[in-house]
Design a protein around this motif. Structure first.
Motif, PDB file in Angstrom:
ATOM      1  N   HIS A 164     -26.646  46.395   8.636  1.00  0.00           N
ATOM      2  CA  HIS A 164     -25.775  45.588   9.852  1.00  0.00           C
ATOM      3  C   HIS A 164     -25.041  44.695   9.471  1.00  0.00           C
ATOM      4  O   HIS A 164     -24.640  43.821  10.102  1.00  0.00           O
ATOM      5  CB  HIS A 164     -26.837  45.534  10.861  1.00  0.00           C
ATOM      6  CG  HIS A 164     -27.817  46.476  11.450  1.00  0.00           C
ATOM      7  ND1 HIS A 164     -27.350  47.287  11.911  1.00  0.00           N
ATOM      8  CD2 HIS A 164     -28.889  46.713  11.101  1.00  0.00           C
ATOM      9  CE1 HIS A 164     -28.231  48.339  12.116  1.00  0.00           C
ATOM     10  NE2 HIS A 164     -29.415  47.852  11.783  1.00  0.00           N
ATOM     11  N   LEU A 165     -24.599  44.391   8.120  1.00  0.00           N
ATOM     12  CA  LEU A 165     -23.691  43.322   7.702  1.00  0.00           C
ATOM     13  C   LEU A 165     -22.333  43.741   7.834  1.00  0.00           C
ATOM     14  O   LEU A 165     -21.530  42.679   8.483  1.00  0.00           O
ATOM     15  CB  LEU A 165     -23.841  43.305   6.084  1.00  0.00           C
ATOM     16  CG  LEU A 165     -24.970  42.858   5.403  1.00  0.00           C
ATOM     17  CD1 LEU A 165     -25.302  42.895   4.208  1.00  0.00           C
ATOM     18  CD2 LEU A 165     -25.406  41.260   5.921  1.00  0.00           C
ATOM     19  N   ALA A 166     -21.858  44.987   7.976  1.00  0.00           N
ATOM     20  CA  ALA A 166     -20.595  45.356   8.208  1.00  0.00           C
ATOM     21  C   ALA A 166     -20.017  44.822   9.598  1.00  0.00           C
ATOM     22  O   ALA A 166     -19.006  44.177   9.908  1.00  0.00           O
ATOM     23  CB  ALA A 166     -20.159  46.799   7.969  1.00  0.00           C
ATOM     24  N   VAL A 196     -21.292  40.318  -0.312  1.00  0.00           N
ATOM     25  CA  VAL A 196     -21.840  41.742  -0.295  1.00  0.00           C
ATOM     26  C   VAL A 196     -21.351  42.451   0.622  1.00  0.00           C
ATOM     27  O   VAL A 196     -21.464  43.715   0.769  1.00  0.00           O
ATOM     28  CB  VAL A 196     -23.627  41.882  -0.104  1.00  0.00           C
ATOM     29  CG1 VAL A 196     -23.998  41.472  -1.683  1.00  0.00           C
ATOM     30  CG2 VAL A 196     -23.916  41.135   1.075  1.00  0.00           C
ATOM     31  N   SER A 197     -20.507  41.886   1.684  1.00  0.00           N
ATOM     32  CA  SER A 197     -19.922  42.767   2.590  1.00  0.00           C
ATOM     33  C   SER A 197     -18.645  41.955   3.165  1.00  0.00           C
ATOM     34  O   SER A 197     -18.672  40.850   3.310  1.00  0.00           O
ATOM     35  CB  SER A 197     -20.588  43.064   3.832  1.00  0.00           C
ATOM     36  OG  SER A 197     -19.982  43.911   4.895  1.00  0.00           O
ATOM     37  N   ALA A 235     -13.731  37.675   6.409  1.00  0.00           N
ATOM     38  CA  ALA A 235     -14.950  37.164   6.648  1.00  0.00           C
ATOM     39  C   ALA A 235     -15.831  37.911   5.590  1.00  0.00           C
ATOM     40  O   ALA A 235     -15.675  39.082   5.270  1.00  0.00           O
ATOM     41  CB  ALA A 235     -15.379  37.445   7.984  1.00  0.00           C
ATOM     42  N   MET A 236     -17.158  37.233   5.162  1.00  0.00           N
ATOM     43  CA  MET A 236     -17.865  37.827   4.257  1.00  0.00           C
ATOM     44  C   MET A 236     -19.345  37.277   4.348  1.00  0.00           C
ATOM     45  O   MET A 236     -19.744  36.272   4.779  1.00  0.00           O
ATOM     46  CB  MET A 236     -17.621  37.181   2.817  1.00  0.00           C
ATOM     47  CG  MET A 236     -16.276  37.177   2.198  1.00  0.00           C
ATOM     48  SD  MET A 236     -16.149  36.392   0.641  1.00  0.00           S
ATOM     49  CE  MET A 236     -14.364  36.332   0.640  1.00  0.00           C
ATOM     50  N   ALA A 294     -26.319  38.106  12.137  1.00  0.00           N
ATOM     51  CA  ALA A 294     -26.240  38.561  10.888  1.00  0.00           C
ATOM     52  C   ALA A 294     -27.317  38.343  10.101  1.00  0.00           C
ATOM     53  O   ALA A 294     -28.061  37.299  10.132  1.00  0.00           O
ATOM     54  CB  ALA A 294     -25.106  38.007  10.470  1.00  0.00           C
ATOM     55  N   PRO A 295     -27.931  39.454   9.269  1.00  0.00           N
ATOM     56  CA  PRO A 295     -28.984  39.218   8.525  1.00  0.00           C
ATOM     57  C   PRO A 295     -28.675  38.556   7.160  1.00  0.00           C
ATOM     58  O   PRO A 295     -29.710  37.912   6.465  1.00  0.00           O
ATOM     59  CB  PRO A 295     -29.276  40.488   8.144  1.00  0.00           C
ATOM     60  CG  PRO A 295     -28.003  41.393   8.245  1.00  0.00           C
ATOM     61  CD  PRO A 295     -27.281  40.784   9.271  1.00  0.00           C
ATOM     62  N   LEU A 296     -27.625  37.871   6.898  1.00  0.00           N
ATOM     63  CA  LEU A 296     -27.236  36.881   5.878  1.00  0.00           C
ATOM     64  C   LEU A 296     -26.259  35.787   6.295  1.00  0.00           C
ATOM     65  O   LEU A 296     -25.550  36.348   7.373  1.00  0.00           O
ATOM     66  CB  LEU A 296     -26.797  38.018   4.550  1.00  0.00           C
ATOM     67  CG  LEU A 296     -27.643  38.771   3.829  1.00  0.00           C
ATOM     68  CD1 LEU A 296     -26.893  39.622   2.783  1.00  0.00           C
ATOM     69  CD2 LEU A 296     -28.676  37.982   3.159  1.00  0.00           C
ATOM     70  N   PRO A 297     -26.124  34.958   5.741  1.00  0.00           N
ATOM     71  CA  PRO A 297     -24.993  33.940   6.036  1.00  0.00           C
ATOM     72  C   PRO A 297     -23.561  34.796   6.031  1.00  0.00           C
ATOM     73  O   PRO A 297     -23.316  35.564   5.106  1.00  0.00           O
ATOM     74  CB  PRO A 297     -25.104  32.970   5.035  1.00  0.00           C
ATOM     75  CG  PRO A 297     -26.342  32.967   4.385  1.00  0.00           C
ATOM     76  CD  PRO A 297     -27.002  34.621   4.561  1.00  0.00           C
TER      77      PRO A 297
END
Length: 141
Positions: free
Chosen positions: A87-89, A60-61, A51-52, A10-13
């Motif tokens: 690619h967050l979703a 943001v997702s 999940a977020m 995942a590109p973000l936590p």
């Protein structure tokens, strides 16, 4: 499938609806498209698993459970427009599925024929189309 394909980390936590995740979500800024009561029900787990992906203090997702029964659950997904295509979703859907898989035998990811972005998420996760939902409308007049 029992395991979802993921294109990479995942590109973000990503936080999920564990006790720690629910605690962390209390400090997040509510997205403008979520009503206060609805947001409270989500982060406190009354709407099911979630999940977020978070950027700073902002989700943001989000993948959550809009519909479920004793054996099945459906994924609902939202990604903030300025974070789409990152690619967050797929990452939050996979994290949601790991939570829901504990209690549900069947998980669904629904999309429409014209929602190409959502179909891209399904492809990235290695999901297989099951069928189409048809709506019968009575002709009036």
């Amino acid at each position: 499938p029992d395991r979802l394909a993921l294109p990479g980390p995942a590109p973000l936590p990503v936080i999920a609806s564990t006790a720690d995740g629910q605690s962390a979500a209390q400090d997040l800024v509510r997205p403008g498209n979520w009503q206060p009561g609805e947001w409270s029900e989500l982060v406190n787990g009354r709407m099911g698993e979630w999940a977020m992906a978070v950027h700073g203090r902002e989700p943001v997702s989000i993948c959550f459970t809009p519909a479920s029964n004793a054996s099945a659950a459906e994924a609902g997904i939202w990604t903030r427009p300025d974070f789409r295509g990152r690619h967050l979703a797929p990452a939050v859907v996979a994290a949601w599925a790991r939570r829901e898989r504990r209690d549900r035998a069947v998980l669904f990811y629904s999309t429409t024929a014209d929602n190409h972005a959502s179909q891209s998420v399904a492809r990235a996760l290695g999901l297989i189309p099951l069928g189409w939902i048809w709506t019968v409308r009575r002709k009036t007049g």
